[in-house]
Design a protein around this motif. Structure first.
Motif, PDB file in Angstrom:
ATOM      1  N   GLU A 169     -21.466   3.871  56.035  1.00 49.26           N
ATOM      2  CA  GLU A 169     -20.791   3.408  54.821  1.00 49.26           C
ATOM      3  C   GLU A 169     -19.477   4.168  54.610  1.00 49.26           C
ATOM      4  O   GLU A 169     -18.430   3.555  54.343  1.00 49.26           O
ATOM      5  N   THR A 192     -31.725  -2.374  63.368  1.00 52.63           N
ATOM      6  CA  THR A 192     -31.894  -3.340  62.286  1.00 52.63           C
ATOM      7  C   THR A 192     -31.231  -2.840  61.006  1.00 52.63           C
ATOM      8  O   THR A 192     -30.328  -3.468  60.460  1.00 52.63           O
ATOM      9  N   PHE A 193     -31.681  -1.689  60.538  1.00 51.36           N
ATOM     10  CA  PHE A 193     -31.162  -1.150  59.275  1.00 51.36           C
ATOM     11  C   PHE A 193     -29.667  -0.833  59.398  1.00 51.36           C
ATOM     12  O   PHE A 193     -28.894  -1.036  58.451  1.00 51.36           O
ATOM     13  N   TYR A 252     -27.809  -3.954  58.805  1.00 54.91           N
ATOM     14  CA  TYR A 252     -27.886  -4.285  57.371  1.00 54.91           C
ATOM     15  C   TYR A 252     -26.902  -3.432  56.576  1.00 54.91           C
ATOM     16  O   TYR A 252     -26.185  -3.936  55.707  1.00 54.91           O
ATOM     17  N   ARG A 253     -26.854  -2.136  56.868  1.00 52.73           N
ATOM     18  CA  ARG A 253     -25.963  -1.238  56.128  1.00 52.73           C
ATOM     19  C   ARG A 253     -24.498  -1.604  56.363  1.00 52.73           C
ATOM     20  O   ARG A 253     -23.684  -1.613  55.432  1.00 52.73           O
ATOM     21  N   ALA A 300     -23.394  -4.531  57.187  1.00 51.52           N
ATOM     22  CA  ALA A 300     -23.154  -5.803  56.503  1.00 51.52           C
ATOM     23  C   ALA A 300     -22.962  -5.584  55.003  1.00 51.52           C
ATOM     24  O   ALA A 300     -22.041  -6.135  54.391  1.00 51.52           O
ATOM     25  N   GLN A 301     -23.828  -4.762  54.420  1.00 53.51           N
ATOM     26  CA  GLN A 301     -23.724  -4.484  52.977  1.00 53.51           C
ATOM     27  C   GLN A 301     -22.357  -3.893  52.614  1.00 53.51           C
ATOM     28  O   GLN A 301     -21.826  -4.146  51.542  1.00 53.51           O
ATOM     29  N   THR A 302     -21.828  -3.080  53.511  1.00 51.68           N
ATOM     30  CA  THR A 302     -20.587  -2.377  53.175  1.00 51.68           C
ATOM     31  C   THR A 302     -19.353  -3.214  53.470  1.00 51.68           C
ATOM     32  O   THR A 302     -18.409  -3.256  52.691  1.00 51.68           O
ATOM     33  N   ILE A 335     -19.144  -6.665  54.334  1.00 52.90           N
ATOM     34  CA  ILE A 335     -19.064  -8.083  53.981  1.00 52.90           C
ATOM     35  C   ILE A 335     -18.392  -8.325  52.621  1.00 52.90           C
ATOM     36  O   ILE A 335     -17.560  -9.229  52.511  1.00 52.90           O
ATOM     37  N   LEU A 341     -32.085 -11.128  60.991  1.00 49.90           N
ATOM     38  CA  LEU A 341     -31.085 -10.695  60.011  1.00 49.90           C
ATOM     39  C   LEU A 341     -29.751 -11.384  60.295  1.00 49.90           C
ATOM     40  O   LEU A 341     -29.069 -11.842  59.366  1.00 49.90           O
ATOM     41  N   SER A 384     -29.929 -14.790  58.849  1.00 53.21           N
ATOM     42  CA  SER A 384     -29.855 -14.882  57.384  1.00 53.21           C
ATOM     43  C   SER A 384     -28.451 -14.517  56.897  1.00 53.21           C
ATOM     44  O   SER A 384     -27.954 -15.124  55.942  1.00 53.21           O
ATOM     45  N   LEU A 385     -27.800 -13.578  57.566  1.00 57.78           N
ATOM     46  CA  LEU A 385     -26.407 -13.274  57.212  1.00 57.78           C
ATOM     47  C   LEU A 385     -25.520 -14.494  57.466  1.00 57.78           C
ATOM     48  O   LEU A 385     -24.683 -14.856  56.643  1.00 57.78           O
ATOM     49  N   ASN A 386     -25.728 -15.113  58.609  1.00 63.22           N
ATOM     50  CA  ASN A 386     -24.938 -16.308  58.944  1.00 63.22           C
ATOM     51  C   ASN A 386     -25.156 -17.413  57.914  1.00 63.22           C
ATOM     52  O   ASN A 386     -24.215 -18.082  57.483  1.00 63.22           O
ATOM     53  N   GLU A 405     -25.972 -17.139  54.787  1.00 64.13           N
ATOM     54  CA  GLU A 405     -25.325 -16.864  53.499  1.00 64.13           C
ATOM     55  C   GLU A 405     -23.795 -16.816  53.608  1.00 64.13           C
ATOM     56  O   GLU A 405     -23.097 -17.286  52.704  1.00 64.13           O
ATOM     57  N   PHE A 406     -23.292 -16.280  54.717  1.00 69.37           N
ATOM     58  CA  PHE A 406     -21.866 -15.958  54.726  1.00 69.37           C
ATOM     59  C   PHE A 406     -20.970 -16.835  55.597  1.00 69.37           C
ATOM     60  O   PHE A 406     -19.750 -16.807  55.432  1.00 69.37           O
TER      61      PHE A 406
END
Lengths: 254, 254, 254, 254
Positions: B68, B113-114, B117-118, B120-122, B124, B163, B166-168, B170-171
């Motif tokens: 992050e 995996t995580f 996710y991290r 992507a969270q930061t 995206i 993941l 699911s990212l694809n 949504e985004f």
């Protein structure tokens, strides 16, 4: 001594009902769930009232050591675990990435993926030493495709499915049957669907879709769980799907 | 200001080579890897010697906040991240369940995996605010099937693939292109394959299979990574495989 | 002599546009389609006006010997076929089983599955003798899931996808690259989508979805077709998907 | 009147054995096979000796009208068909493309894909009018991946799998259960495996692998076929795999 069927995630839906089925066929059902001691006791009492054997435990699967200790104690105090039903879900409803906290994402994995790994690590050596066993894993559509809003759930279930395949690859030749049962639809389960949609909506769903067999019925699903667990080893199923006749399969679009 | 291509997992194989390719096409390559400062500096120097822009950072992806903070600083100090290549693997070789510790299993998830996710969270929300961006994810065959000995790897990569979906979901409609690039074979990469098989075996492999294009060559793979990142948004690829012409696809048996 | 790119199914959408792309890169584009001599001539003229080489033929792919003879003549009269684009579809719209005649069902197979087999039988021995070649196959979502109303189409495309895999398994090691390109969405193509929805609806679709890049644009798809055909053999793609950024992937539900 | 279970492809392996199972549970088993009248009669006699009802017919499924006429006559003369087991294979052993004639390729489709379509066209309207029915389809690994040497078989079975999905999508809501049963391994079947490997090798296989449950045993497979055909419609399985515990799943590599 009866063989033990250990259910991790024994609510009033799939978990408890499969436990009942196994108990009615001569297993000692060991039912574990996180909360609702009363509900748990009711399941145990129902099984006993039908002449079966059952024991219930409250257990938080994400607590360190909780799954491992429970398995050790069941083996020591009740008997050898012949069948495990790993029935923990990790559905948290649809949540945008921005609403999916680090904690939620990790919790999904701890329950749905790491939980199964921990159970496998603890129970498989015992099964292997005894010459065999069965691990049934309830799975969800999120294990095979990731929808929007399913970041935590899909990551957790996708990991779980691949873990089931690697467990199967290592342990099927050692007579341990791992089955990945993909539930592709809404289940008539008060503790999960019921809580997700609310009591009133759930009652309506039961009256409309449920009345036409449009919800997966745990007592009928239990027949298939039991069948898979008792396939002759010359003819094992590793993966199968279950959905209502009236529901759209996940791969179909209207 | 040049657009930034951020590479998480920039060894001398895919990560560094894709970074070079993007730098040669006008990106500022930001290369992050866990160790080998010397190797990292060499990659940066090579890019600069070719007239490109690059910056390197050592970074342990599993440290709390490390991904992050790096993303925030790159955005603040270098420029907007247009492309992320998430290139962290979690291969630990073939290990029986009994040889796969809790720590290893969790580490696989934390990295593969995580970690995604991290990132992507930061990144995206920044991409979304700017109207778009690209996330390329290097993946492995273990994301689509679990072999024996791959408990940790398959669980981590299988979760990652879901993941990505699911990212694809949504985004993509928000103009953020997520691509899952499934590497189905051995890569000519000294930092990963080289370390796994040892220097001597790696040299032999290069002389035999490599000489006949039987190893995936990072400089050629980089062409496809770059192509996918620059597809017009009317024609995006979400998933593709890459393997040597002479290699057996994962779904085939001899 | 220029290498030949043979397009089977060269309408004004994917087929003709990919032909143009290859012609612009130095190939002799050989364009084959069933009907519309005028449309065919226009494609050929456009390519020539841009300084490229092209030849067009009307050809009914389901006629006995038609594909085989055309391939033989092209090889004899124009030059060695380096790339084949097999672009025949078999979409007949949504039809209930009761509305899907034996003839329709068989025709789907004759075009989409048997047609590719016949092309492969004829051209692969020549490619093999020359040390290599490329076969690009345009595919559809129906190759990976069968929707209601898609009995003929899904059966034909599902067979074709498996054929692509078996061709790849036998011939990739002989330097023949077979790629299965899964088009998962509506293409901005007057000869197919245009005819299916009618001229007026097609015009509207272009103004609305198309204006927002919500239709797959053949000229952009052609970039990916060309890229895949020119991947270095150490890094070949066998399967990839293409869809608009704003479209739902086939595996997702709203 | 007993419900009818119609078996298309009733050799001494899966087909005949599933027929026996259904007969033992109260169905009239109608057994159809292409040749070996003696073998057919033996199956019928065995069922009758066990107190069941059975009728046998020789039938060449690729003959025009043969499947359709048989279905009509069974319905008229024996009774309503409640369950169809479509058990025709199209395995012709491993054959390079150059050794796979046009005739073989077409025959594969005629048996495995078109045959099922024809059965569906004929029997489904009757089932629909009666309010339901079941179609079990024996499938093979070639339906989900194409190996080298499997051009005809993979194309035929891949098409069949997609057809099963489109049939399921249209007819499951009409209470017609279509199940695709993927047999992923060698079956202890004298009429298929026995003929493929020769009598002597087959005898050896039975003594070695078979003795350790390493061959799929039709009598055990039949239990699962029967179970799937009798699932409650709230919980139907569309696809499942079957393999011996000791066999490698198709997605695994050693």
């Amino acid at each position: 001594m009866k063989p033990v069927c250990l259910v991790i995630g024994a609510g009033a839906g799939i978990g408890g009902t499969v436990g009942k089925k196994f108990a009615s066929e001569g297993y000692h059902a060991v039912l574990c769930r996180r909360s609702d001691e009363e509900g748990l006791q009711k399941l145990v009492d129902d099984i006993k009232a039908d002449g079966g054997d059952a024991t219930g435990y409250l257990l938080n699967a994400v607590d360190e050591g909780a799954l491992e200790e429970r398995i050790e104690k069941v083996e020591a105090e009740i008997g050898p675990i012949q069948v495990v039903l790993f029935n923990l879900g990790a559905q948290i409803g649809n949540r945008a990435l921005g609403d999916t906290s680090y904690k939620m994402f990790e919790l999904g994995w701890r329950m749905a993926t790491f939980g199964l790994y921990r159970v496998a690590q603890t129970v498989i050596p015992k099964m292997e030493a005894r010459g065999g066993g069965t691990i049934l894993v309830t799975s969800a559509t999120a294990a095979v495709r990731g929808n929007a809003g399913q970041h935590s759930h899909a990551a957790a279930m996708g990991g779980r499915r691949m873990l089931c395949q690697s467990l199967n690859a290592e342990f099927a030749p050692k007579n341990i049957h791992v089955a990945h049962i993909l539930i592709d639809g809404a289940v008539d389960a008060p503790d999960t669907l019921g809580k997700m949609v609310g009591a009133e909506n759930f009652a309506k769903l039961r009256e409309t879709r449920g009345a036409e067999d449009g919800l997966l019925m745990p007592e009928h699903m239990a027949e298939t769980y039991y069948h898979v667990a008792h396939q002759h080893r010359s003819s094992w199923t590793h993966e199968l799907d279950l959905r209502s006749y009236s529901d759209l399969a996940w791969w179909n679009h209207k």
